[in-house]
Design a protein around this motif. Structure first.
Motif, PDB file in Angstrom:
ATOM      1  N   GLY A 126       0.898  -1.406  -0.065  1.00 19.36           N
ATOM      2  CA  GLY A 126      -0.156   0.167  -0.253  1.00 19.36           C
ATOM      3  C   GLY A 126       0.874   1.177   0.026  1.00 19.36           C
ATOM      4  O   GLY A 126       0.213   2.295  -0.289  1.00 19.36           O
ATOM      5  N   LEU A 127       2.102   1.245   0.183  1.00 16.42           N
ATOM      6  CA  LEU A 127       3.027   2.346   0.647  1.00 16.42           C
ATOM      7  C   LEU A 127       3.477   2.742  -0.883  1.00 16.42           C
ATOM      8  O   LEU A 127       4.398   3.694  -0.765  1.00 16.42           O
ATOM      9  N   PRO A 137      -5.038   2.907   0.360  1.00 16.70           N
ATOM     10  CA  PRO A 137      -5.211   1.758  -0.412  1.00 16.70           C
ATOM     11  C   PRO A 137      -5.798   0.742   0.451  1.00 16.70           C
ATOM     12  O   PRO A 137      -5.839   0.510   1.766  1.00 16.70           O
ATOM     13  N   LEU A 138      -6.410  -0.113  -0.260  1.00 16.36           N
ATOM     14  CA  LEU A 138      -7.133  -1.321   0.605  1.00 16.36           C
ATOM     15  C   LEU A 138      -6.174  -2.290   1.076  1.00 16.36           C
ATOM     16  O   LEU A 138      -6.661  -2.783   2.293  1.00 16.36           O
ATOM     17  N   SER A 139      -4.856  -2.397   0.662  1.00 17.72           N
ATOM     18  CA  SER A 139      -4.000  -3.285   1.370  1.00 17.72           C
ATOM     19  C   SER A 139      -3.675  -2.858   2.650  1.00 17.72           C
ATOM     20  O   SER A 139      -3.400  -3.370   3.550  1.00 17.72           O
ATOM     21  N   GLY A 140      -3.394  -1.526   2.612  1.00 21.40           N
ATOM     22  CA  GLY A 140      -3.152  -0.752   4.024  1.00 21.40           C
ATOM     23  C   GLY A 140      -4.213  -0.797   5.107  1.00 21.40           C
ATOM     24  O   GLY A 140      -3.863  -1.322   6.064  1.00 21.40           O
ATOM     25  N   ALA A 141      -5.518  -0.808   4.615  1.00 21.65           N
ATOM     26  CA  ALA A 141      -6.558  -0.875   5.393  1.00 21.65           C
ATOM     27  C   ALA A 141      -6.557  -2.515   5.993  1.00 21.65           C
ATOM     28  O   ALA A 141      -6.856  -2.731   7.219  1.00 21.65           O
ATOM     29  N   ALA A 142      -6.288  -3.510   5.180  1.00 24.00           N
ATOM     30  CA  ALA A 142      -6.274  -4.714   5.376  1.00 24.00           C
ATOM     31  C   ALA A 142      -5.193  -4.917   6.494  1.00 24.00           C
ATOM     32  O   ALA A 142      -5.142  -5.923   7.562  1.00 24.00           O
ATOM     33  N   TRP A 148     -11.685   0.539   5.636  1.00 25.87           N
ATOM     34  CA  TRP A 148     -11.565   1.182   4.120  1.00 25.87           C
ATOM     35  C   TRP A 148     -12.856   1.803   3.357  1.00 25.87           C
ATOM     36  O   TRP A 148     -12.836   2.651   2.666  1.00 25.87           O
ATOM     37  N   LYS A 149     -14.194   1.074   3.837  1.00 26.23           N
ATOM     38  CA  LYS A 149     -15.188   1.435   3.221  1.00 26.23           C
ATOM     39  C   LYS A 149     -15.834   2.503   4.062  1.00 26.23           C
ATOM     40  O   LYS A 149     -16.609   3.362   3.433  1.00 26.23           O
TER      41      LYS A 149
END
Length: 637
Positions: free
Chosen positions: A25-26, A345-350, A395-396
Motif C-alpha cells: 500500500g505504500l 489503499p485497500l491493502s493498507g486497510a487490511a 476502508w469503506k
C-alpha cells in the motif's frame, strides 16, 4: 489428529503479513516522495527593494543575485489601511474624509469615512480603482484634478485592519521580469467571499505571474464564503501555501476545497529569531530539517537582523549555504509542483485490520494467561479472515477508520512493549521482536492513513493521543490483573496508601499529560531543548525522539536488571510504564505523514539502538559503581 498452531507464532505470522500488505500500500506514497525533490526559496518584494537601497544596486540586480542562489519567487502583499497610514510603502494616502477631502467635499461625507487618495497620473491608477471597485462594489471614485479619491464603504477604524490595496508596483516589477508571485491577500471585513474571488480573478488576468496564495492575517480573505476563491484557484491552477505551525481561520477549509493544490511553507519571523536567540547556523539547520524531514517545499527567507551592515552580502552567503546543504541531500532549486495525490489503499486497510484484531486477541489471551497456548488451524484462518474483513470495513466506512486508527497504534505499541518487557532472560531477542511489532503497526498506519491529504496535513490523524496514552493504561491493567505487580487492584485499594507509590503515580500521570499536550506542539518546546535537538541533528542523520532514547529504552534495560536482580518489586511497575513510552513514541513517529517514510524508520531505529546503549551504560554504572558505593556508605553509617 487436528493440527494446531502456537498463538505467538500465529501472532508473528499475522503481523508479518500486515507488514507486507502495508508495504504494498505504500508504493504510491514512496513514489511520490522520491519524485518530490524540488524546493524554492521565497522572499518579499519589500526585502528586495530594501537590499537594493542599502547596496546601491537596482532591485533587478538584487533579484538576479538571489535568484541564482535559489530564490524562485517573491511574495507581494495586500496592504491594510493601517499599513498604508504607518509604513506608506506606496504613493497612496489613507485616512478620513475630514483629513483628505477638500472642505466642500468633506462636508458632503461622514467625516470618519475611510478614503484612499492617490495621484491622478499614477501609472496604475485605473487598475487600482478597478480592483477596489470589484472587491468593494459600494466604493466611489472622486477627483479634484491633481488627486483621485476612493471613498471606501466604511469607517477609518474598519479599514485599519482590512486589506484592500495590492502592491501593484511589485506586481508590475514581477510582470516585467517574469518573476513568479506569491500573493498575500489579507482579510477585508466589508468584502464578501464572491467579491474577494472576483477581485483576485481580475488581478490574475492582469498579472498571470501570480502562481500561489499565502493568506495573510488571522482569517482567510472572504471567510467563511471561501468556495468562490477556491474555484478561481482550481480553474487557474494556483496553489496555496500553508505556513507551518501558523494557525489561520479558514486555511484548512480552503486547502480542503482545492485538494492537492497545496505546497507547505516554512517561515521564521524576526520576532521569533530574537525571542529564541536563534543564530544563523540554527536558522540554516531549521530550514534544512523543514525540507528534509517535513516535506516543506517553500522556504520564506529574509535578510535577518542578526548583524548590522553588509546585509546583501550576508543574505547571499546564507542563501548559498542553504542551497549547498539542500543539493547535498539530493534536492534541487526550482519551482515546486504540488504533491501528486494518492488515496487510502485497500491493502493498507487490511494491514491495519490484521494488526488490530491479532494484537487485541493476544492481549486478551495474556489477560487469561493462555498466551503460550495453541489454536486450531480453522480458528487461525477465521482470525485472518476477520482481520482482513475488519480492514475492508475501515476502508469503506470513514467513521470506522477514524475510530480504529488510534487503537491500531495503541495495541501495537502495547504488544511491542509487553513482548520486550517479558524478555529479561533473552533480552536482545525480546527487544528486536518488540521493535518489529512496532514497525509492523507503524507501517500499517502509515500505509492506510498516510494519504496525500494527510501528508499535506489536510486530514490529520485523529489517533495520536490515544496511541500515546492508552498503552500505559493497558499495560497497568494487565500487570494488576496477572499479578506482574505483586498486588492486585483490590489489594491496593484495601490497604493503606504508600506515599512513595502516590508520588510516583502523580509524577507518572503528570508526565503522560505533558507528553500528550506536547505532541505535535512545537510552540511549547523550551529554547534549551531546541538547542539540544539541533545538536542531535548535527551528530546523527535523523534525531531520535527524546521519549525513546532518554526515557523509554533505558527504562526497559533498567527493568530487565531489576527483575534479574530481584530488586524493588513494588516499584518496578513505574519502570515498566516508562519503558512502554518508547513503543508509544515509536508508533507515533509513523503517524507523522508529512515526514519521509524512510526518515521515520531511521528515527525509530536510532531511538532503539541509542536508548538500549544508554540504558546498558546506565545499568552498568548502577551495578558496578552506585550500588557498591551505597552499600559501603550504609555500612559506615
Amino acid at each position: 489428529m487436528i493440527n494446531r498452531i502456537n498463538k505467538r507464532t500465529l501472532l508473528y505470522a499475522a503481523l508479518l503479513l500486515a507488514m507486507l500488505l502495508a508495504l504494498v500500500g505504500l508504493t504510491s506514497r514512496l513514489r511520490a516522495e522520491n519524485s518530490n525533490k524540488t524546493v524554492a526559496f521565497i522572499t518579499e518584494y519589500k526585502d528586495i527593494t530594501s537590499l537594493a537601497y542599502q547596496s546601491s544596486e537596482t532591485p533587478l540586480a538584487v533579484w538576479r543575485k538571489i535568484n541564482g542562489l535559489g530564490v524562485m519567487g517573491m511574495a507581494v502583499s495586500e496592504y491594510t489601511g493601517d499599513e498604508l497610514a504607518i509604513h506608506n510603502p506606496l504613493p497612496l494616502r489613507f485616512g478620513s474624509a475630514a483629513s483628505l477631502l477638500s472642505v466642500n467635499d468633506a462636508e458632503q461625507e461622514e467625516p470618519n469615512r475611510a478614503v484612499l487618495r492617490y495621484p491622478a497620473k499614477l501609472s496604475y491608477a485605473d487598475i487600482l480603482y478597478e480592483y477596489i471597485k470589484i472587491k468593494l462594489p459600494a466604493a466611489k471614485l472622486a477627483a479634484d484634478g491633481e488627486y483621485n479619491f476612493i471613498l471606501l464603504p466604511g469607517t477609518v477604524e474598519e479599514f485599519k485592519f482590512s486589506a484592500f490595496v495590492p502592491d501593484i508596483s511589485a506586481l508590475e516589477f514581477a510582470s516585467k521580469h517574469n518573476i513568479p508571485v506569491l500573493f498575500r491577500p489579507g482579510p477585508c471585513t466589508p468584502a464578501s467571499g464572491k467579491n474577494v474571488a472576483d477581485a483576485f480573478l481580475f488581478l490574475t488576468e492582469r498579472f498571470p505571474q501570480i502562481r500561489n496564495i499565502i493568506p495573510a492575517g488571522l482569517i482567510v480573505s472572504g471567510y467563511p464564503e471561501i468556495g468562490p476563491l477556491a474555484k478561481v484557484m482550481k480553474d487557474k491552477g494556483i496553489t496555496l501555501s500553508q505556513v507551518e505551525f501558523v494557525k489561520q481561520i479558514g486555511v484548512p477549509q480552503l486547502a480542503a476545497k482545492i485538494g492537492h493544490l497545496v505546497i507547505p511553507m516554512h517561515s521564521l519571523t524576526r520576532d521569533e529569531i530574537i525571542s529564541r536567540s536563534i543564530n544563523r547556523g540554527s536558522i540554516a539547520d531549521r530550514f534544512i530539517r523543514a525540507v528534509h524531514e517535513r516535506s516543506i517545499r517553500f522556504i520564506m527567507v529574509h535578510p535577518y537582523d542578526l548583524q548590522m551592515g553588509g546585509r546583501l552580502e550576508i543574505f547571499t552567503a546564507d542563501l548559498a549555504s542553504y542551497k549547498g546543504a539542500l543539493e547535498a541531500r539530493g534536492y534541487h532549486l526550482g519551482w515546486p509542483e504540488p504533491l501528486p495525490g494518492w488515496p487510502a489503499p485497500l491493502s493498507g486497510a487490511a494491514a491495519c485490520g490484521l494488526v488490530i484484531l491479532f494484537t487485541l486477541w493476544f492481549y486478551i489471551s495474556r489477560l487469561k494467561g493462555t498466551e503460550d497456548g495453541d489454536v486450531k488451524q480453522a480458528q487461525a484462518l477465521f482470525l485472518l479472515a476477520a482481520g482482513i474483513l475488519l480492514g475492508g470495513a475501515m476502508w469503506k466506512i470513514s467513521f470506522a477508520a477514524k475510530l480504529l486508527g488510534g487503537f491500531c497504534g495503541a495495541l501495537a505499541a502495547t504488544e511491542g512493549a509487553m513482548t520486550a518487557l517479558e524478555s529479561s532472560e533473552r533480552r536482545l531477542r525480546g527487544a528486536v521482536i518488540g521493535l518489529l511489532i512496532v514497525v509492523a503497526g507503524g507501517l500499517s498506519i502509515a500505509s492506510f492513513y498516510g494519504t496525500s491529504a494527510a501528508a499535506l496535513r489536510l486530514t490529520p490523524f485523529s489517533g495520536v493521543k490515544l496511541t500515546l496514552l492508552l498503552p500505559p493504561l493497558l499495560l497497568l491493567f494487565h500487570d494488576l490483573t496477572r499479578r506482574v505487580h505483586p498486588e492486585t487492584i483490590g489489594e491496593i485499594i484495601v490497604r493503606p496508601a504508600i506515599w512513595g507509590e502516590l508520588v510516583l503515580i502523580g509524577v507518572m500521570l503528570l508526565a503522560m499529560l505533558v507528553m500528550a499536550l506536547r505532541s505535535d506542539n512545537v510552540s511549547n518546546v523550551p529554547a534549551l531543548e531546541v538547542a539540544f535537538r539541533d545538536f542531535m541533528e548535527r551528530v546523527m542523520v535523523v534525531r531520535p525522539r527524546t521519549k525513546e532514547f532518554l526515557i523509554g529504552y533505558p527504562a526497559l534495560v533498567l527493568y530487565w536488571y531489576l527483575v534479574r536482580s530481584k530488586y524493588i518489586p513494588h516499584y518496578r511497575e513505574v519502570v515498566r510504564i516508562a519503558a512502554a513510552l518508547a513503543f508509544c513514541s515509536a508508533v507515533n513517529t509513523f503517524c507523522h505523514f508529512h515526514t519521509l517514510l524512510y526518515l521515520s524508520v531511521i528515527r525509530v531505529l536510532n531511538g532503539w539502538w541509542l536508548g538500549l546503549l544508554l540504558g546498558t551504560v546506565g545499568v552498568a554504572a548502577l551495578h558496578f559503581v552506585l550500588i557498591p558505593l551505597w552499600r559501603r556508605v550504609s555500612k559506615s553509617l
